[in-house]
Scaffold this motif. Sequence first.
Motif, PDB file in Angstrom:
ATOM      1  N   LYS A  81     -15.264  10.968 -18.154  1.00 13.68           N
ATOM      2  CA  LYS A  81     -15.983  11.085 -16.880  1.00 13.68           C
ATOM      3  C   LYS A  81     -15.442  10.102 -15.859  1.00 13.68           C
ATOM      4  O   LYS A  81     -15.198  10.461 -14.700  1.00 13.68           O
ATOM      5  CB  LYS A  81     -17.479  10.851 -17.090  1.00 13.68           C
ATOM      6  CG  LYS A  81     -18.186  12.016 -17.740  1.00 13.68           C
ATOM      7  CD  LYS A  81     -19.665  11.715 -17.928  1.00 13.68           C
ATOM      8  CE  LYS A  81     -20.391  12.873 -18.571  1.00 13.68           C
ATOM      9  NZ  LYS A  81     -21.813  12.573 -18.811  1.00 13.68           N
ATOM     10  N   GLU A  82     -15.232   8.860 -16.274  1.00 16.44           N
ATOM     11  CA  GLU A  82     -14.711   7.851 -15.346  1.00 16.44           C
ATOM     12  C   GLU A  82     -13.298   8.203 -14.892  1.00 16.44           C
ATOM     13  O   GLU A  82     -12.969   8.075 -13.707  1.00 16.44           O
ATOM     14  CB  GLU A  82     -14.729   6.475 -16.002  1.00 16.44           C
ATOM     15  CG  GLU A  82     -16.119   5.905 -16.163  1.00 16.44           C
ATOM     16  CD  GLU A  82     -16.132   4.566 -16.886  1.00 16.44           C
ATOM     17  OE1 GLU A  82     -15.062   3.930 -17.025  1.00 16.44           O
ATOM     18  OE2 GLU A  82     -17.231   4.141 -17.308  1.00 16.44           O
ATOM     19  N   ALA A  83     -12.467   8.654 -15.826  1.00 12.51           N
ATOM     20  CA  ALA A  83     -11.095   9.032 -15.466  1.00 12.51           C
ATOM     21  C   ALA A  83     -11.094  10.224 -14.520  1.00 12.51           C
ATOM     22  O   ALA A  83     -10.330  10.261 -13.544  1.00 12.51           O
ATOM     23  CB  ALA A  83     -10.300   9.355 -16.727  1.00 12.51           C
ATOM     24  N   THR A  84     -11.972  11.186 -14.767  1.00  7.77           N
ATOM     25  CA  THR A  84     -12.079  12.350 -13.884  1.00  7.77           C
ATOM     26  C   THR A  84     -12.522  11.933 -12.491  1.00  7.77           C
ATOM     27  O   THR A  84     -11.966  12.391 -11.486  1.00  7.77           O
ATOM     28  CB  THR A  84     -13.065  13.377 -14.476  1.00  7.77           C
ATOM     29  OG1 THR A  84     -12.584  13.785 -15.752  1.00  7.77           O
ATOM     30  CG2 THR A  84     -13.204  14.596 -13.579  1.00  7.77           C
ATOM     31  N   ASP A  85     -13.497  11.045 -12.409  1.00  6.36           N
ATOM     32  CA  ASP A  85     -13.958  10.563 -11.105  1.00  6.36           C
ATOM     33  C   ASP A  85     -12.823   9.879 -10.340  1.00  6.36           C
ATOM     34  O   ASP A  85     -12.665  10.085  -9.130  1.00  6.36           O
ATOM     35  CB  ASP A  85     -15.128   9.591 -11.265  1.00  6.36           C
ATOM     36  CG  ASP A  85     -16.403  10.283 -11.735  1.00  6.36           C
ATOM     37  OD1 ASP A  85     -16.468  11.535 -11.679  1.00  6.36           O
ATOM     38  OD2 ASP A  85     -17.321   9.568 -12.179  1.00  6.36           O
ATOM     39  N   ILE A  86     -12.033   9.090 -11.037  1.00  4.32           N
ATOM     40  CA  ILE A  86     -10.903   8.407 -10.392  1.00  4.32           C
ATOM     41  C   ILE A  86      -9.885   9.417  -9.886  1.00  4.32           C
ATOM     42  O   ILE A  86      -9.409   9.336  -8.758  1.00  4.32           O
ATOM     43  CB  ILE A  86     -10.249   7.399 -11.361  1.00  4.32           C
ATOM     44  CG1 ILE A  86     -11.185   6.217 -11.587  1.00  4.32           C
ATOM     45  CG2 ILE A  86      -8.890   6.941 -10.841  1.00  4.32           C
ATOM     46  CD1 ILE A  86     -10.737   5.282 -12.690  1.00  4.32           C
ATOM     47  N   LEU A  87      -9.571  10.397 -10.721  1.00  4.03           N
ATOM     48  CA  LEU A  87      -8.577  11.400 -10.324  1.00  4.03           C
ATOM     49  C   LEU A  87      -9.071  12.270  -9.172  1.00  4.03           C
ATOM     50  O   LEU A  87      -8.307  12.626  -8.276  1.00  4.03           O
ATOM     51  CB  LEU A  87      -8.178  12.260 -11.521  1.00  4.03           C
ATOM     52  CG  LEU A  87      -7.392  11.519 -12.603  1.00  4.03           C
ATOM     53  CD1 LEU A  87      -7.193  12.399 -13.818  1.00  4.03           C
ATOM     54  CD2 LEU A  87      -6.060  11.020 -12.064  1.00  4.03           C
ATOM     55  N   LEU A  88     -10.347  12.610  -9.173  1.00  6.24           N
ATOM     56  CA  LEU A  88     -10.896  13.417  -8.082  1.00  6.24           C
ATOM     57  C   LEU A  88     -10.936  12.649  -6.766  1.00  6.24           C
ATOM     58  O   LEU A  88     -10.849  13.241  -5.689  1.00  6.24           O
ATOM     59  CB  LEU A  88     -12.294  13.917  -8.443  1.00  6.24           C
ATOM     60  CG  LEU A  88     -12.338  14.979  -9.543  1.00  6.24           C
ATOM     61  CD1 LEU A  88     -13.777  15.292  -9.920  1.00  6.24           C
ATOM     62  CD2 LEU A  88     -11.592  16.237  -9.121  1.00  6.24           C
ATOM     63  N   ALA A  89     -11.052  11.335  -6.836  1.00  9.30           N
ATOM     64  CA  ALA A  89     -11.079  10.509  -5.633  1.00  9.30           C
ATOM     65  C   ALA A  89      -9.678  10.155  -5.148  1.00  9.30           C
ATOM     66  O   ALA A  89      -9.525   9.579  -4.068  1.00  9.30           O
ATOM     67  CB  ALA A  89     -11.865   9.221  -5.906  1.00  9.30           C
ATOM     68  N   ALA A  90      -8.662  10.514  -5.916  1.00  8.10           N
ATOM     69  CA  ALA A  90      -7.282  10.153  -5.571  1.00  8.10           C
ATOM     70  C   ALA A  90      -6.815  10.922  -4.343  1.00  8.10           C
ATOM     71  O   ALA A  90      -7.208  12.069  -4.124  1.00  8.10           O
ATOM     72  CB  ALA A  90      -6.360  10.457  -6.753  1.00  8.10           C
ATOM     73  N   PRO A  91      -5.958  10.288  -3.561  1.00  8.52           N
ATOM     74  CA  PRO A  91      -5.374  10.998  -2.417  1.00  8.52           C
ATOM     75  C   PRO A  91      -4.544  12.191  -2.907  1.00  8.52           C
ATOM     76  O   PRO A  91      -4.027  12.185  -4.021  1.00  8.52           O
ATOM     77  CB  PRO A  91      -4.483   9.955  -1.744  1.00  8.52           C
ATOM     78  CG  PRO A  91      -4.674   8.685  -2.475  1.00  8.52           C
ATOM     79  CD  PRO A  91      -5.501   8.943  -3.689  1.00  8.52           C
ATOM     80  N   THR A  92      -4.417  13.188  -2.082  1.00  6.36           N
ATOM     81  CA  THR A  92      -3.684  14.392  -2.484  1.00  6.36           C
ATOM     82  C   THR A  92      -2.172  14.210  -2.467  1.00  6.36           C
ATOM     83  O   THR A  92      -1.442  15.091  -2.897  1.00  6.36           O
ATOM     84  CB  THR A  92      -4.054  15.572  -1.575  1.00  6.36           C
ATOM     85  OG1 THR A  92      -3.812  15.202  -0.215  1.00  6.36           O
ATOM     86  CG2 THR A  92      -5.505  15.956  -1.777  1.00  6.36           C
TER      87      THR A  92
END
Length: 118
Positions: A98-109
């Motif tokens: 969940k934490e890794a997914t949140d980080i990846l979803l917040a990453a710039p495109t």
Amino acid sequence: MPSGSPMETSGLRMSQLSLERLLMPKYLLGLGNLLFFCICEGKKAYEEDDPEALVHVPAAVDIIPRLLDPSPGKRPAAWDVVRHPLVWDSEERIRFLKEATDILLAAPTDGTLSPILD
């Protein structure tokens, strides 16, 4: 009985001493052997000449070879072993994902993660 003798040591102190002994590098070698045996379906680490034996369990590829290092000083600390992903329970794995997914979803495109991970 002299002060500080082993017989005078409280139960709690004896438990702490036992735990400290179990976490000594020589016992971590045994843990590495046990984990290898279990993951590799009964094969013994020092009899196995296949470097890919652990590849089907990615978390094991990192920690088990370090536990099996012949030099006690090169083995991981016990604290590192108990925090390693190989021994995480289901809840810890889900929390990590969940934490890794949140980080990846917040990453710039643009594909850069460094500002987020700093």
